[in-house]
Design a protein around this motif. Sequence first.
Motif, PDB file in Angstrom:
ATOM      1  N   ILE A   1       0.829  -1.200   0.000  1.00 46.53           N
ATOM      2  CA  ILE A   1       0.000   0.000   0.000  1.00 46.53           C
ATOM      3  C   ILE A   1       0.865   1.253   0.000  1.00 46.53           C
ATOM      4  CG2 ILE A   1      -1.625   1.327   1.421  1.00 46.53           C
ATOM      5  CD1 ILE A   1      -2.807  -1.480   2.209  1.00 46.53           C
ATOM      6  N   LEU A   2       1.924   1.238   0.801  1.00 45.54           N
ATOM      7  CA  LEU A   2       2.850   2.368   0.798  1.00 45.54           C
ATOM      8  C   LEU A   2       3.472   2.567  -0.578  1.00 45.54           C
ATOM      9  CD1 LEU A   2       4.558   1.739   4.239  1.00 45.54           C
ATOM     10  CD2 LEU A   2       3.475   3.890   3.571  1.00 45.54           C
ATOM     11  N   ALA A   3       3.896   1.474  -1.212  1.00 42.26           N
ATOM     12  CA  ALA A   3       4.536   1.577  -2.529  1.00 42.26           C
ATOM     13  C   ALA A   3       3.592   2.170  -3.560  1.00 42.26           C
ATOM     14  CB  ALA A   3       5.021   0.202  -2.978  1.00 42.26           C
ATOM     15  N   ALA A   4       2.341   1.719  -3.567  1.00 43.87           N
ATOM     16  CA  ALA A   4       1.369   2.237  -4.533  1.00 43.87           C
ATOM     17  C   ALA A   4       1.096   3.713  -4.304  1.00 43.87           C
ATOM     18  CB  ALA A   4       0.070   1.436  -4.448  1.00 43.87           C
ATOM     19  N   SER A   5       0.996   4.101  -3.034  1.00 43.12           N
ATOM     20  CA  SER A   5       0.746   5.508  -2.727  1.00 43.12           C
ATOM     21  C   SER A   5       1.931   6.377  -3.123  1.00 43.12           C
ATOM     22  CB  SER A   5       0.460   5.654  -1.225  1.00 43.12           C
ATOM     23  OG  SER A   5       0.306   7.016  -0.878  1.00 43.12           O
ATOM     24  N   LEU A   6       3.132   5.922  -2.799  1.00 43.80           N
ATOM     25  CA  LEU A   6       4.322   6.708  -3.133  1.00 43.80           C
ATOM     26  C   LEU A   6       4.497   6.819  -4.645  1.00 43.80           C
ATOM     27  CD1 LEU A   6       6.819   5.351  -0.454  1.00 43.80           C
ATOM     28  CD2 LEU A   6       5.572   7.525  -0.433  1.00 43.80           C
ATOM     29  N   ARG A   7       4.194   5.742  -5.363  1.00 38.05           N
ATOM     30  CA  ARG A   7       4.298   5.773  -6.821  1.00 38.05           C
ATOM     31  C   ARG A   7       3.367   6.845  -7.398  1.00 38.05           C
ATOM     32  NH1 ARG A   7       3.630   0.465  -7.922  1.00 38.05           N
ATOM     33  NH2 ARG A   7       5.861   0.094  -8.131  1.00 38.05           N
ATOM     34  N   ARG A   8       2.202   6.985  -6.817  1.00 37.29           N
ATOM     35  CA  ARG A   8       1.233   7.972  -7.304  1.00 37.29           C
ATOM     36  C   ARG A   8       1.542   9.379  -6.807  1.00 37.29           C
ATOM     37  NH1 ARG A   8      -0.410   3.176  -7.787  1.00 37.29           N
ATOM     38  NH2 ARG A   8      -1.970   2.614  -9.347  1.00 37.29           N
ATOM     39  N   SER A   9       2.525   9.481  -5.940  1.00 38.67           N
ATOM     40  CA  SER A   9       2.962  10.784  -5.461  1.00 38.67           C
ATOM     41  C   SER A   9       4.304  11.165  -6.052  1.00 38.67           C
ATOM     42  CB  SER A   9       3.060  10.767  -3.928  1.00 38.67           C
ATOM     43  OG  SER A   9       1.824  10.408  -3.356  1.00 38.67           O
ATOM     44  N   ASP A  10       4.725  10.423  -7.082  1.00 36.53           N
ATOM     45  CA  ASP A  10       5.985  10.680  -7.783  1.00 36.53           C
ATOM     46  C   ASP A  10       7.193  10.552  -6.868  1.00 36.53           C
ATOM     47  OD1 ASP A  10       4.699  11.188 -10.220  1.00 36.53           O
ATOM     48  OD2 ASP A  10       4.300  13.258  -9.626  1.00 36.53           O
ATOM     49  N   LEU A  11       7.076   9.674  -5.872  1.00 35.35           N
ATOM     50  CA  LEU A  11       8.200   9.407  -4.991  1.00 35.35           C
ATOM     51  C   LEU A  11       8.774   8.049  -5.339  1.00 35.35           C
ATOM     52  CD1 LEU A  11       6.659  10.655  -1.636  1.00 35.35           C
ATOM     53  CD2 LEU A  11       8.251  11.860  -3.122  1.00 35.35           C
ATOM     54  N   ARG A  12      10.074   7.885  -5.169  1.00 36.21           N
ATOM     55  CA  ARG A  12      10.748   6.687  -5.644  1.00 36.21           C
ATOM     56  C   ARG A  12      10.396   5.468  -4.801  1.00 36.21           C
ATOM     57  NH1 ARG A  12      15.474   3.737  -5.074  1.00 36.21           N
ATOM     58  NH2 ARG A  12      16.035   4.867  -3.175  1.00 36.21           N
ATOM     59  N   THR A  13      10.146   4.330  -5.458  1.00 36.60           N
ATOM     60  CA  THR A  13       9.990   3.051  -4.774  1.00 36.60           C
ATOM     61  C   THR A  13      10.885   2.033  -5.459  1.00 36.60           C
ATOM     62  OG1 THR A  13       8.164   2.330  -6.202  1.00 36.60           O
ATOM     63  CG2 THR A  13       7.575   3.548  -4.211  1.00 36.60           C
ATOM     64  N   THR A  14      11.168   0.957  -4.775  1.00 38.53           N
ATOM     65  CA  THR A  14      11.991  -0.107  -5.347  1.00 38.53           C
ATOM     66  C   THR A  14      11.118  -1.315  -5.635  1.00 38.53           C
ATOM     67  OG1 THR A  14      12.515  -0.971  -3.140  1.00 38.53           O
ATOM     68  CG2 THR A  14      14.027   0.651  -4.087  1.00 38.53           C
ATOM     69  N   GLU A  15      11.554  -2.128  -6.568  1.00 37.77           N
ATOM     70  CA  GLU A  15      10.812  -3.352  -6.941  1.00 37.77           C
ATOM     71  C   GLU A  15      11.803  -4.507  -7.049  1.00 37.77           C
ATOM     72  OE1 GLU A  15       8.615  -6.343  -7.829  1.00 37.77           O
ATOM     73  OE2 GLU A  15       7.709  -4.436  -7.282  1.00 37.77           O
ATOM     74  N   PRO A  16      11.687  -5.541  -6.240  1.00 42.52           N
ATOM     75  CA  PRO A  16      10.717  -5.617  -5.145  1.00 42.52           C
ATOM     76  C   PRO A  16      11.221  -4.884  -3.902  1.00 42.52           C
ATOM     77  CG  PRO A  16      12.006  -7.612  -5.214  1.00 42.52           C
ATOM     78  CD  PRO A  16      12.474  -6.774  -6.378  1.00 42.52           C
ATOM     79  N   ALA A  17      10.308  -4.610  -2.990  1.00 48.56           N
ATOM     80  CA  ALA A  17      10.704  -4.047  -1.705  1.00 48.56           C
ATOM     81  C   ALA A  17      11.141  -5.187  -0.791  1.00 48.56           C
ATOM     82  CB  ALA A  17       9.533  -3.289  -1.084  1.00 48.56           C
ATOM     83  N   VAL A  18      12.106  -4.917   0.071  1.00 51.58           N
ATOM     84  CA  VAL A  18      12.560  -5.923   1.028  1.00 51.58           C
ATOM     85  C   VAL A  18      12.091  -5.504   2.418  1.00 51.58           C
ATOM     86  CG1 VAL A  18      14.540  -7.089   2.063  1.00 51.58           C
ATOM     87  CG2 VAL A  18      14.552  -6.534  -0.384  1.00 51.58           C
TER      88      VAL A  18
END
Length: 294
Positions: free
Chosen positions: A248-265
Amino acid sequence: MIATHRWDDWSTDDLLVAKGETRVSLVVPARNEAATVGAVVTRVREALLDSVALLDEIVVIDSDSSDTTYDVALDAGAQVHRSAEIRPDLGSHPGKGEAMWKSLFVTTGDVIVFMDADLTDWDTHFVPGLLGPLLTSPEVRLVKGFYERPGERGALDGGRVTELVARPLIALLHPELAGVIQPLAGEWAVRRSLFGSLSVPTGYAVELACLVDTVAAHGPDALAQVDLGTRAHNHQALLDLGGMATQILAASLRRSDLRTTEPAVLRQFRAGGTAVATSVATIERPPALQVGHA
Protein backbone atom coordinates in the motif's frame (compact mmCIF):
# COMPACT_ATOMS: atom_id res chain seq x y z
CA MET A 1 -17.90 15.74 -0.51
CA ILE A 2 -18.30 12.05 -1.28
CA ALA A 3 -21.94 10.98 -1.60
CA THR A 4 -22.84 8.64 1.27
CA HIS A 5 -25.82 6.27 1.32
CA ARG A 6 -27.32 3.36 3.24
CA TRP A 7 -27.82 -0.05 1.67
CA ASP A 8 -31.62 0.22 2.02
CA ASP A 9 -31.91 3.53 0.16
CA TRP A 10 -33.09 1.52 -2.87
CA SER A 11 -35.60 -1.30 -3.12
CA THR A 12 -34.85 -4.37 -5.20
CA ASP A 13 -37.66 -3.42 -7.57
CA ASP A 14 -36.17 0.05 -8.05
CA LEU A 15 -32.76 -1.42 -8.80
CA LEU A 16 -34.17 -3.91 -11.30
CA VAL A 17 -35.88 -1.08 -13.18
CA ALA A 18 -32.69 1.03 -13.09
CA LYS A 19 -30.60 -1.95 -14.20
CA GLY A 20 -32.48 -2.36 -17.46
CA GLU A 21 -30.12 -4.02 -19.95
CA THR A 22 -27.02 -3.39 -17.82
CA ARG A 23 -25.09 -6.58 -17.10
CA VAL A 24 -23.76 -7.07 -13.58
CA SER A 25 -20.97 -9.44 -12.56
CA LEU A 26 -20.12 -10.43 -9.00
CA VAL A 27 -16.42 -11.26 -8.68
CA VAL A 28 -15.05 -13.07 -5.63
CA PRO A 29 -11.23 -13.22 -5.51
CA ALA A 30 -10.26 -16.16 -3.31
CA ARG A 31 -7.13 -17.84 -2.02
CA ASN A 32 -7.45 -20.82 0.33
CA GLU A 33 -10.99 -19.87 1.38
CA ALA A 34 -12.65 -23.30 1.09
CA ALA A 35 -14.23 -22.85 4.51
CA THR A 36 -16.22 -19.75 3.57
CA VAL A 37 -16.39 -19.27 -0.21
CA GLY A 38 -19.19 -21.84 -0.67
CA ALA A 39 -21.56 -19.98 1.64
CA VAL A 40 -20.72 -16.63 0.02
CA VAL A 41 -21.51 -17.95 -3.45
CA THR A 42 -24.59 -19.96 -2.46
CA ARG A 43 -26.31 -17.20 -0.52
CA VAL A 44 -25.76 -14.57 -3.20
CA ARG A 45 -26.73 -16.92 -6.02
CA GLU A 46 -30.00 -17.93 -4.36
CA ALA A 47 -30.97 -14.37 -3.40
CA LEU A 48 -29.80 -12.30 -6.36
CA LEU A 49 -29.42 -14.56 -9.38
CA ASP A 50 -31.90 -17.44 -9.00
CA SER A 51 -34.71 -15.48 -7.30
CA VAL A 52 -34.26 -12.10 -9.00
CA ALA A 53 -32.06 -11.17 -11.94
CA LEU A 54 -30.03 -8.46 -10.23
CA LEU A 55 -26.85 -10.41 -11.00
CA ASP A 56 -26.03 -11.92 -14.38
CA GLU A 57 -23.05 -14.01 -13.28
CA ILE A 58 -21.02 -14.96 -10.21
CA VAL A 59 -17.34 -15.50 -10.92
CA VAL A 60 -14.75 -16.77 -8.45
CA ILE A 61 -11.11 -16.12 -9.32
CA ASP A 62 -9.00 -18.73 -7.53
CA SER A 63 -5.65 -17.14 -6.74
CA ASP A 64 -3.20 -20.05 -6.40
CA SER A 65 -5.16 -21.89 -3.71
CA SER A 66 -3.64 -25.02 -2.21
CA ASP A 67 -6.94 -26.17 -0.69
CA THR A 68 -10.31 -27.07 -2.26
CA THR A 69 -11.45 -23.48 -2.89
CA TYR A 70 -11.90 -24.16 -6.62
CA ASP A 71 -14.11 -27.23 -6.15
CA VAL A 72 -16.16 -25.71 -3.33
CA ALA A 73 -16.93 -22.58 -5.35
CA LEU A 74 -17.79 -24.64 -8.42
CA ASP A 75 -20.16 -26.86 -6.41
CA ALA A 76 -21.84 -23.74 -5.00
CA GLY A 77 -22.76 -22.60 -8.50
CA ALA A 78 -20.10 -20.06 -9.44
CA GLN A 79 -18.11 -19.84 -12.62
CA VAL A 80 -14.59 -20.53 -11.39
CA HIS A 81 -11.30 -19.61 -13.03
CA ARG A 82 -7.76 -20.11 -11.81
CA SER A 83 -6.02 -16.76 -12.02
CA ALA A 84 -2.84 -18.25 -13.47
CA GLU A 85 -4.83 -19.82 -16.32
CA ILE A 86 -6.51 -16.58 -17.44
CA ARG A 87 -4.58 -15.00 -20.30
CA PRO A 88 -1.45 -17.13 -19.76
CA ASP A 89 0.25 -15.05 -22.44
CA LEU A 90 0.33 -12.21 -19.90
CA GLY A 91 2.01 -14.28 -17.21
CA SER A 92 0.81 -14.54 -13.64
CA HIS A 93 1.56 -12.87 -10.33
CA PRO A 94 0.34 -13.81 -6.86
CA GLY A 95 -2.08 -11.44 -5.19
CA LYS A 96 -5.61 -10.18 -4.80
CA GLY A 97 -5.21 -7.32 -7.28
CA GLU A 98 -3.97 -9.74 -9.93
CA ALA A 99 -7.10 -11.87 -9.52
CA MET A 100 -9.32 -8.80 -9.81
CA TRP A 101 -7.46 -7.51 -12.88
CA LYS A 102 -7.65 -10.95 -14.52
CA SER A 103 -11.42 -10.99 -13.91
CA LEU A 104 -11.81 -8.38 -16.66
CA PHE A 105 -10.91 -11.06 -19.22
CA VAL A 106 -13.53 -13.62 -18.08
CA THR A 107 -16.52 -11.51 -17.04
CA THR A 108 -19.17 -9.79 -19.14
CA GLY A 109 -20.65 -7.24 -16.74
CA ASP A 110 -20.88 -3.55 -17.49
CA VAL A 111 -20.68 -3.19 -13.71
CA ILE A 112 -18.49 -5.38 -11.50
CA VAL A 113 -19.12 -5.95 -7.80
CA PHE A 114 -16.21 -7.27 -5.73
CA MET A 115 -16.77 -9.25 -2.56
CA ASP A 116 -14.21 -10.95 -0.32
CA ALA A 117 -14.40 -14.72 0.03
CA ASP A 118 -13.66 -14.88 3.77
CA LEU A 119 -16.84 -13.24 5.08
CA THR A 120 -18.29 -14.74 8.26
CA ASP A 121 -20.88 -12.15 9.38
CA TRP A 122 -22.63 -10.47 6.44
CA ASP A 123 -25.78 -10.50 4.33
CA THR A 124 -26.68 -10.50 0.68
CA HIS A 125 -27.89 -6.88 0.80
CA PHE A 126 -24.22 -5.94 0.37
CA VAL A 127 -24.57 -6.41 -3.39
CA PRO A 128 -27.69 -4.31 -4.08
CA GLY A 129 -26.37 -1.69 -1.67
CA LEU A 130 -23.19 -1.30 -3.70
CA LEU A 131 -25.10 -1.29 -6.98
CA GLY A 132 -27.48 1.48 -5.94
CA PRO A 133 -25.32 4.52 -6.78
CA LEU A 134 -23.97 2.98 -10.00
CA LEU A 135 -27.38 2.05 -11.39
CA THR A 136 -29.09 5.30 -10.41
CA SER A 137 -26.37 7.96 -10.76
CA PRO A 138 -24.57 8.09 -14.14
CA GLU A 139 -21.76 10.28 -12.78
CA VAL A 140 -20.77 7.69 -10.16
CA ARG A 141 -18.07 5.32 -11.36
CA LEU A 142 -16.84 3.58 -8.19
CA VAL A 143 -18.66 2.71 -4.96
CA LYS A 144 -17.02 1.71 -1.68
CA GLY A 145 -18.76 -0.14 1.12
CA PHE A 146 -18.27 0.60 4.81
CA TYR A 147 -19.55 -1.28 7.84
CA GLU A 148 -19.38 -1.89 11.54
CA ARG A 149 -17.26 -4.71 12.90
CA PRO A 150 -19.19 -6.59 15.62
CA GLY A 151 -17.61 -6.71 19.04
CA GLU A 152 -14.78 -4.28 18.28
CA ARG A 153 -14.07 -0.95 19.95
CA GLY A 154 -14.67 1.83 17.46
CA ALA A 155 -17.49 0.53 15.28
CA LEU A 156 -16.19 2.07 12.06
CA ASP A 157 -12.62 0.94 12.65
CA GLY A 158 -11.25 -0.02 9.26
CA GLY A 159 -8.76 -2.57 10.56
CA ARG A 160 -5.10 -2.41 11.52
CA VAL A 161 -3.61 -1.64 8.10
CA THR A 162 -6.29 0.97 7.43
CA GLU A 163 -5.78 2.83 10.70
CA LEU A 164 -1.98 2.60 10.83
CA VAL A 165 -1.11 2.96 7.14
CA ALA A 166 -3.95 3.96 4.80
CA ARG A 167 -5.47 6.77 6.86
CA PRO A 168 -2.12 8.46 7.58
CA LEU A 169 -1.21 8.23 3.88
CA ILE A 170 -4.54 9.75 2.90
CA ALA A 171 -4.09 12.56 5.44
CA LEU A 172 -0.60 13.38 4.16
CA LEU A 173 -0.67 12.57 0.44
CA HIS A 174 -4.26 12.06 -0.70
CA PRO A 175 -6.48 14.46 1.28
CA GLU A 176 -9.11 14.31 -1.46
CA LEU A 177 -9.98 10.85 -0.07
CA ALA A 178 -10.35 11.99 3.55
CA GLY A 179 -14.10 11.41 3.44
CA VAL A 180 -13.80 7.73 2.47
CA ILE A 181 -14.73 5.86 5.63
CA GLN A 182 -13.10 2.49 4.87
CA PRO A 183 -10.75 2.91 1.90
CA LEU A 184 -9.46 -0.68 2.00
CA ALA A 185 -12.86 -2.39 2.24
CA GLY A 186 -13.02 -5.48 0.05
CA GLU A 187 -16.66 -4.88 -0.85
CA TRP A 188 -16.88 -2.35 -3.67
CA ALA A 189 -18.28 -1.92 -7.15
CA VAL A 190 -17.00 -0.26 -10.29
CA ARG A 191 -17.94 0.35 -13.90
CA ARG A 192 -16.01 -1.92 -16.25
CA SER A 193 -15.12 1.09 -18.39
CA LEU A 194 -13.33 2.66 -15.42
CA PHE A 195 -11.65 -0.43 -13.99
CA GLY A 196 -10.33 -1.36 -17.41
CA SER A 197 -8.67 2.05 -17.69
CA LEU A 198 -6.75 1.83 -14.40
CA SER A 199 -3.30 0.56 -13.53
CA VAL A 200 -3.90 -2.23 -10.99
CA PRO A 201 -1.41 -3.29 -8.29
CA THR A 202 -1.23 -7.07 -8.18
CA GLY A 203 -1.35 -7.27 -4.38
CA TYR A 204 -3.31 -5.66 -1.57
CA ALA A 205 -2.90 -2.06 -2.75
CA VAL A 206 -5.59 -2.44 -5.40
CA GLU A 207 -8.33 -0.71 -3.37
CA LEU A 208 -6.37 2.40 -2.44
CA ALA A 209 -4.76 2.73 -5.87
CA CYS A 210 -8.14 2.60 -7.62
CA LEU A 211 -9.54 5.30 -5.35
CA VAL A 212 -6.57 7.62 -5.92
CA ASP A 213 -6.59 7.12 -9.69
CA THR A 214 -10.37 7.48 -10.01
CA VAL A 215 -10.42 10.85 -8.27
CA ALA A 216 -7.35 12.01 -10.19
CA ALA A 217 -9.03 11.22 -13.52
CA HIS A 218 -12.68 12.00 -12.79
CA GLY A 219 -12.93 14.04 -9.59
CA PRO A 220 -14.58 13.23 -6.24
CA ASP A 221 -18.09 13.14 -7.74
CA ALA A 222 -17.09 9.84 -9.38
CA LEU A 223 -17.02 8.21 -5.93
CA ALA A 224 -19.84 7.16 -3.62
CA GLN A 225 -19.92 5.05 -0.47
CA VAL A 226 -22.61 2.93 1.12
CA ASP A 227 -23.20 1.86 4.72
CA LEU A 228 -23.57 -1.92 4.51
CA GLY A 229 -24.36 -2.51 8.18
CA THR A 230 -22.27 -5.21 9.88
CA ARG A 231 -19.42 -7.27 8.48
CA ALA A 232 -16.87 -9.67 9.93
CA HIS A 233 -14.16 -11.78 8.38
CA ASN A 234 -11.15 -13.87 9.32
CA HIS A 235 -8.17 -11.84 10.54
CA GLN A 236 -4.62 -12.27 9.36
CA ALA A 237 -1.61 -12.60 11.65
CA LEU A 238 0.08 -9.31 12.54
CA LEU A 239 3.37 -10.11 10.79
CA ASP A 240 1.49 -10.99 7.60
CA LEU A 241 0.10 -7.47 7.55
CA GLY A 242 3.59 -6.04 7.06
CA GLY A 243 3.62 -7.14 3.43
CA MET A 244 0.17 -5.63 2.88
CA ALA A 245 1.30 -2.34 4.39
CA THR A 246 4.44 -2.29 2.23
CA GLN A 247 2.41 -2.78 -0.95
CA ILE A 248 0.00 0.00 0.00
CA LEU A 249 2.85 2.37 0.80
CA ALA A 250 4.54 1.58 -2.53
CA ALA A 251 1.37 2.24 -4.53
CA SER A 252 0.75 5.51 -2.73
CA LEU A 253 4.32 6.71 -3.13
CA ARG A 254 4.30 5.77 -6.82
CA ARG A 255 1.23 7.97 -7.30
CA SER A 256 2.96 10.78 -5.46
CA ASP A 257 5.99 10.68 -7.78
CA LEU A 258 8.20 9.41 -4.99
CA ARG A 259 10.75 6.69 -5.64
CA THR A 260 9.99 3.05 -4.77
CA THR A 261 11.99 -0.11 -5.35
CA GLU A 262 10.81 -3.35 -6.94
CA PRO A 263 10.72 -5.62 -5.14
CA ALA A 264 10.70 -4.05 -1.70
CA VAL A 265 12.56 -5.92 1.03
CA LEU A 266 10.67 -6.04 4.33
CA ARG A 267 12.70 -6.98 7.41
CA GLN A 268 10.77 -8.29 10.40
CA PHE A 269 12.05 -9.67 13.68
CA ARG A 270 11.10 -12.83 15.53
CA ALA A 271 11.73 -13.92 19.11
CA GLY A 272 15.38 -13.73 20.09
CA GLY A 273 16.06 -10.94 17.61
CA THR A 274 16.20 -13.18 14.54
CA ALA A 275 15.69 -11.07 11.43
CA VAL A 276 13.63 -12.39 8.53
CA ALA A 277 13.81 -10.60 5.19
CA THR A 278 10.80 -10.92 2.89
CA SER A 279 10.70 -9.79 -0.73
CA VAL A 280 7.40 -7.97 -1.27
CA ALA A 281 6.31 -7.54 -4.88
CA THR A 282 4.95 -4.09 -5.75
CA ILE A 283 4.15 -4.88 -9.38
CA GLU A 284 1.31 -3.11 -11.18
CA ARG A 285 -0.63 -4.36 -14.18
CA PRO A 286 -1.25 -1.85 -17.00
CA PRO A 287 -4.82 -0.80 -17.80
CA ALA A 288 -6.61 -3.86 -19.19
CA LEU A 289 -7.97 -1.79 -22.07
CA GLN A 290 -4.39 -1.34 -23.29
CA VAL A 291 -3.74 -5.08 -23.20
CA GLY A 292 -6.63 -6.16 -25.41
CA HIS A 293 -7.75 -9.73 -26.04
CA ALA A 294 -5.54 -12.69 -26.80
